[in-house]
Design a protein around this motif. Structure first.
Motif, PDB file in Angstrom:
ATOM      1  N   ALA A  21      45.006  46.016  42.783  1.00  0.00           N
ATOM      2  CA  ALA A  21      44.312  46.840  41.799  1.00  0.00           C
ATOM      3  C   ALA A  21      44.451  48.339  42.052  1.00  0.00           C
ATOM      4  O   ALA A  21      44.208  49.147  41.154  1.00  0.00           O
ATOM      5  CB  ALA A  21      42.821  46.476  41.785  1.00  0.00           C
ATOM      6  N   ASP A  23      45.845  52.113  42.527  1.00  0.00           N
ATOM      7  CA  ASP A  23      46.864  52.850  41.783  1.00  0.00           C
ATOM      8  C   ASP A  23      48.149  52.885  42.607  1.00  0.00           C
ATOM      9  O   ASP A  23      48.145  52.670  43.827  1.00  0.00           O
ATOM     10  CB  ASP A  23      46.384  54.257  41.438  1.00  0.00           C
ATOM     11  N   GLN A  27      49.023  52.469  46.655  1.00  0.00           N
ATOM     12  CA  GLN A  27      49.821  51.349  47.137  1.00  0.00           C
ATOM     13  C   GLN A  27      50.996  51.839  47.990  1.00  0.00           C
ATOM     14  O   GLN A  27      51.260  51.293  49.057  1.00  0.00           O
ATOM     15  CB  GLN A  27      50.335  50.507  45.969  1.00  0.00           C
ATOM     16  N   TRP A  99      53.883  45.463  37.322  1.00  0.00           N
ATOM     17  CA  TRP A  99      52.918  46.004  38.284  1.00  0.00           C
ATOM     18  C   TRP A  99      51.687  46.542  37.561  1.00  0.00           C
ATOM     19  O   TRP A  99      50.554  46.339  38.019  1.00  0.00           O
ATOM     20  CB  TRP A  99      53.555  47.087  39.153  1.00  0.00           C
ATOM     21  N   SER A 100      51.885  47.193  36.433  1.00  0.00           N
ATOM     22  CA  SER A 100      50.739  47.707  35.667  1.00  0.00           C
ATOM     23  C   SER A 100      49.853  46.566  35.188  1.00  0.00           C
ATOM     24  O   SER A 100      48.624  46.653  35.245  1.00  0.00           O
ATOM     25  CB  SER A 100      51.228  48.519  34.459  1.00  0.00           C
ATOM     26  N   ARG A 103      47.930  45.069  38.053  1.00  0.00           N
ATOM     27  CA  ARG A 103      46.894  46.029  38.442  1.00  0.00           C
ATOM     28  C   ARG A 103      45.666  45.878  37.533  1.00  0.00           C
ATOM     29  O   ARG A 103      44.529  45.791  38.014  1.00  0.00           O
ATOM     30  CB  ARG A 103      47.480  47.447  38.337  1.00  0.00           C
ATOM     31  N   ARG A 107      41.993  44.397  38.705  1.00  0.00           N
ATOM     32  CA  ARG A 107      40.772  45.206  38.537  1.00  0.00           C
ATOM     33  C   ARG A 107      39.712  44.411  37.777  1.00  0.00           C
ATOM     34  O   ARG A 107      38.527  44.467  38.118  1.00  0.00           O
ATOM     35  CB  ARG A 107      41.096  46.500  37.807  1.00  0.00           C
TER      36      ARG A 107
END
Length: 128
Positions: A21, A23, A27, A99-100, A103, A107
């Motif tokens: 999660a 940013d 990471q 990846w977005s 993430r 979250r």
């Protein structure tokens, strides 16, 4: 081999989700601090995800988060393979849609399980 107890399993899952999660900048800093490559993020999640259903069965994880956990696993799985090697770079962490997506999903699971409490990125021990 002993099976880890449910509180240990839950902590591993929360830590892996916390890292997923984070940013991209955080990471990358985590990868640099621990001297590992980007796929370590996915490997930590995969290890913890294997225990998710047992956590639900033990009442240590809400069953409503399983679909999101499964989706994270599917997204990371779809990013695998030699043809997707470019998706596993430090640079890809900030530009790749996979990846977005992971993430955002991570979250959501953290908010569902922990509320708005922020968790520090986990520490790991790398055996070389």
């Amino acid at each position: 081999m002993d099976i880890p107890d449910s509180s240990f399993r839950r902590r591993l899952l929360i830590e892996s989700l916390t890292l997923l999660a984070a940013d991209a900048r955080s990471q990358v800093a985590w990868l640099d601090r621990h001297g590992v490559v980007a796929d370590e993020i996915a490997l930590d999640f995969a290890h913890a995800f294997d225990m998710a259903e047992a956590l639900v069965d033990a009442g240590r994880l809400g069953p409503g988060v399983l679909p999101d956990l499964r989706e994270i696993d599917a997204v990371l799985g779809a990013m695998s393979g030699a043809e997707n090697a470019g998706r596993w770079t430090r640079e890809a962490l900030s530009v790749d849609e996979g990846w977005s997506r992971t993430r955002r999903l991570a979250r959501g699971v953290l908010v569902a399980e922990l509320g708005d409490r922020r968790q520090p990125l986990p520490e790991i021990s790398v055996i070389r």
